[in-house]
Design a protein around this motif. Structure first.
Motif, PDB file in Angstrom:
ATOM      1  N   ILE A   7      79.394  56.819  51.442  1.00 56.80           N
ATOM      2  CA  ILE A   7      80.218  57.871  52.025  1.00 56.80           C
ATOM      3  C   ILE A   7      80.885  57.316  53.271  1.00 56.80           C
ATOM      4  N   LEU A   8      82.184  57.558  53.401  1.00 56.16           N
ATOM      5  CA  LEU A   8      82.933  57.137  54.581  1.00 56.16           C
ATOM      6  C   LEU A   8      83.019  58.316  55.541  1.00 56.16           C
ATOM      7  N   LEU A   9      82.525  58.128  56.773  1.00 54.77           N
ATOM      8  CA  LEU A   9      82.494  59.199  57.771  1.00 54.77           C
ATOM      9  C   LEU A   9      83.427  58.878  58.930  1.00 54.77           C
ATOM     10  N   GLY A  10      84.091  59.896  59.443  1.00 52.74           N
ATOM     11  CA  GLY A  10      84.854  59.787  60.682  1.00 52.74           C
ATOM     12  C   GLY A  10      84.029  60.406  61.790  1.00 52.74           C
ATOM     13  N   ILE A  11      83.790  59.636  62.854  1.00 56.78           N
ATOM     14  CA  ILE A  11      82.903  60.092  63.926  1.00 56.78           C
ATOM     15  C   ILE A  11      83.697  60.172  65.220  1.00 56.78           C
ATOM     16  N   THR A  12      83.732  61.360  65.818  1.00 54.82           N
ATOM     17  CA  THR A  12      84.342  61.569  67.133  1.00 54.82           C
ATOM     18  C   THR A  12      83.272  62.157  68.041  1.00 54.82           C
ATOM     19  N   PRO A  13      83.545  62.256  69.346  1.00 53.19           N
ATOM     20  CA  PRO A  13      82.531  62.845  70.232  1.00 53.19           C
ATOM     21  C   PRO A  13      82.199  64.293  69.903  1.00 53.19           C
ATOM     22  N   SER A  14      83.115  65.004  69.253  1.00 48.97           N
ATOM     23  CA  SER A  14      82.872  66.423  69.003  1.00 48.97           C
ATOM     24  C   SER A  14      82.525  66.745  67.552  1.00 48.97           C
ATOM     25  N   ALA A  15      82.745  65.806  66.609  1.00 51.72           N
ATOM     26  CA  ALA A  15      82.507  66.139  65.207  1.00 51.72           C
ATOM     27  C   ALA A  15      82.260  64.886  64.379  1.00 51.72           C
ATOM     28  N   ILE A  16      81.641  65.113  63.222  1.00 58.18           N
ATOM     29  CA  ILE A  16      81.478  64.086  62.202  1.00 58.18           C
ATOM     30  C   ILE A  16      82.018  64.678  60.914  1.00 58.18           C
ATOM     31  N   ARG A  17      82.992  63.990  60.310  1.00 61.40           N
ATOM     32  CA  ARG A  17      83.633  64.513  59.104  1.00 61.40           C
ATOM     33  C   ARG A  17      83.543  63.495  57.973  1.00 61.40           C
ATOM     34  N   THR A  18      83.427  64.016  56.756  1.00 57.48           N
ATOM     35  CA  THR A  18      83.436  63.168  55.573  1.00 57.48           C
ATOM     36  C   THR A  18      84.881  62.844  55.246  1.00 57.48           C
ATOM     37  N   LEU A  19      85.211  61.554  55.223  1.00 61.54           N
ATOM     38  CA  LEU A  19      86.565  61.142  54.886  1.00 61.54           C
ATOM     39  C   LEU A  19      86.710  60.890  53.394  1.00 61.54           C
ATOM     40  N   HIS A  20      85.702  60.267  52.796  1.00 59.77           N
ATOM     41  CA  HIS A  20      85.763  59.990  51.371  1.00 59.77           C
ATOM     42  C   HIS A  20      84.367  59.701  50.841  1.00 59.77           C
ATOM     43  N   VAL A  21      84.117  60.143  49.610  1.00 59.74           N
ATOM     44  CA  VAL A  21      82.887  59.822  48.902  1.00 59.74           C
ATOM     45  C   VAL A  21      83.279  58.883  47.770  1.00 59.74           C
ATOM     46  N   PHE A  22      82.760  57.665  47.793  1.00 54.89           N
ATOM     47  CA  PHE A  22      83.132  56.656  46.810  1.00 54.89           C
ATOM     48  C   PHE A  22      82.305  56.823  45.542  1.00 54.89           C
ATOM     49  N   ASP A  23      82.983  56.706  44.385  1.00 54.35           N
ATOM     50  CA  ASP A  23      82.292  56.792  43.101  1.00 54.35           C
ATOM     51  C   ASP A  23      81.469  55.535  42.841  1.00 54.35           C
ATOM     52  N   GLU A  24      82.027  54.389  43.153  1.00 52.63           N
ATOM     53  CA  GLU A  24      81.308  53.132  42.999  1.00 52.63           C
ATOM     54  C   GLU A  24      81.144  52.500  44.374  1.00 52.63           C
ATOM     55  N   PRO A  25      80.084  51.756  44.586  1.00 52.08           N
ATOM     56  CA  PRO A  25      79.861  51.156  45.908  1.00 52.08           C
ATOM     57  C   PRO A  25      80.999  50.229  46.312  1.00 52.08           C
ATOM     58  N   VAL A  26      81.464  50.386  47.539  1.00 53.36           N
ATOM     59  CA  VAL A  26      82.526  49.548  48.073  1.00 53.36           C
ATOM     60  C   VAL A  26      81.944  48.233  48.570  1.00 53.36           C
ATOM     61  N   VAL A  27      80.791  48.308  49.205  1.00 56.38           N
ATOM     62  CA  VAL A  27      80.149  47.138  49.792  1.00 56.38           C
ATOM     63  C   VAL A  27      78.690  47.144  49.375  1.00 56.38           C
ATOM     64  N   ASP A  28      78.186  45.967  49.045  1.00 53.78           N
ATOM     65  CA  ASP A  28      76.763  45.819  48.767  1.00 53.78           C
ATOM     66  C   ASP A  28      76.018  45.897  50.098  1.00 53.78           C
ATOM     67  N   PRO A  29      75.036  46.812  50.278  1.00 50.33           N
ATOM     68  CA  PRO A  29      74.355  46.941  51.571  1.00 50.33           C
ATOM     69  C   PRO A  29      73.686  45.663  52.043  1.00 50.33           C
ATOM     70  N   GLY A  30      73.252  44.815  51.142  1.00 52.69           N
ATOM     71  CA  GLY A  30      72.629  43.561  51.540  1.00 52.69           C
ATOM     72  C   GLY A  30      73.652  42.542  52.024  1.00 52.69           C
ATOM     73  N   ASN A  31      74.915  42.739  51.659  1.00 45.18           N
ATOM     74  CA  ASN A  31      75.967  41.790  52.005  1.00 45.18           C
ATOM     75  C   ASN A  31      77.039  42.480  52.847  1.00 45.18           C
ATOM     76  N   ALA A  32      76.625  43.332  53.780  1.00 48.64           N
ATOM     77  CA  ALA A  32      77.570  44.145  54.554  1.00 48.64           C
ATOM     78  C   ALA A  32      78.346  43.323  55.563  1.00 48.64           C
ATOM     79  N   ASN A  33      77.859  42.201  56.000  1.00 48.53           N
ATOM     80  CA  ASN A  33      78.525  41.422  57.038  1.00 48.53           C
ATOM     81  C   ASN A  33      79.510  40.402  56.484  1.00 48.53           C
ATOM     82  N   SER A  34      79.898  40.529  55.217  1.00 47.09           N
ATOM     83  CA  SER A  34      80.753  39.514  54.607  1.00 47.09           C
ATOM     84  C   SER A  34      82.208  39.634  55.042  1.00 47.09           C
ATOM     85  N   GLY A  35      82.642  40.760  55.593  1.00 48.00           N
ATOM     86  CA  GLY A  35      84.042  40.944  55.995  1.00 48.00           C
ATOM     87  C   GLY A  35      84.869  41.504  54.863  1.00 48.00           C
TER      88      GLY A  35
END
Length: 149
Positions: free
Chosen positions: A100-128
């Motif tokens: 899930i892609l979240l937008g975070i501001t000081p006053s709110a947290i909003r869902t921007l998009h829910v991905f059907d398939e994983p965009v990034v492998d959590p084990g390989n998150a630092n790959s760029g």
């Protein structure tokens, strides 16, 4: 009788002077004690070590207690976070195998998009690769999820 009265008066008048003289002699006779500096330094040092030990002990106990809360912290993983502005961020989190892609501001947290398939492998998150995939997803036309406010 006058001689007796005269003797008592003489004793009353000279008693403070005699007491002061004997006190001055005893003060001179007894050496003045210097403060025990080594003992004071050792006492202060041991007190400081004890206080630091208590602080480290409390920190260790608190760290150990965080693991005993009974909560499963592996259910939600922060895959990646990117700063957009001074106080605004976007974050990609994984919950139950879904990202899930979240937008975070000081006053709110909003869902921007829910991905059907994983965009990034959590084990390989630092790959760029996250930035490239996110840019490609933003370029595609997709609709944001409906809000039920």
């Amino acid at each position: 009788m006058w001689s007796r009265l005269f003797g008592i008066a003489l004793l009353v008048l000279t008693a403070p002077a005699l007491a002061q003289e004997t006190a001055g002699k005893s003060a001179v006779a007894a050496p003045a004690r210097a403060p025990d500096t080594l003992g004071t330094i050792v006492s202060l040092g041991l007190g400081l070590v004890a206080v630091i030990a208590v602080i480290y002990g409390c920190a260790w106990i608190i760290r150990r207690m965080n693991g005993m809360t009974g909560m499963n912290n592996n259910a939600i993983k922060v895959v990646s976070v990117m700063a957009i502005g001074a106080r605004e961020r976007i974050a990609l989190i994984e919950v139950g195998g879904q990202q899930i892609l979240l937008g975070i501001t000081p006053s709110a947290i909003r869902t921007l998009h829910v991905f059907d398939e994983p965009v990034v492998d959590p084990g390989n998150a630092n790959s760029g690769d996250f930035a490239r995939r996110l840019q490609s997803m933003i370029g595609k036309s997709w609709t944001s999820p409906t809000r039920n406010d």
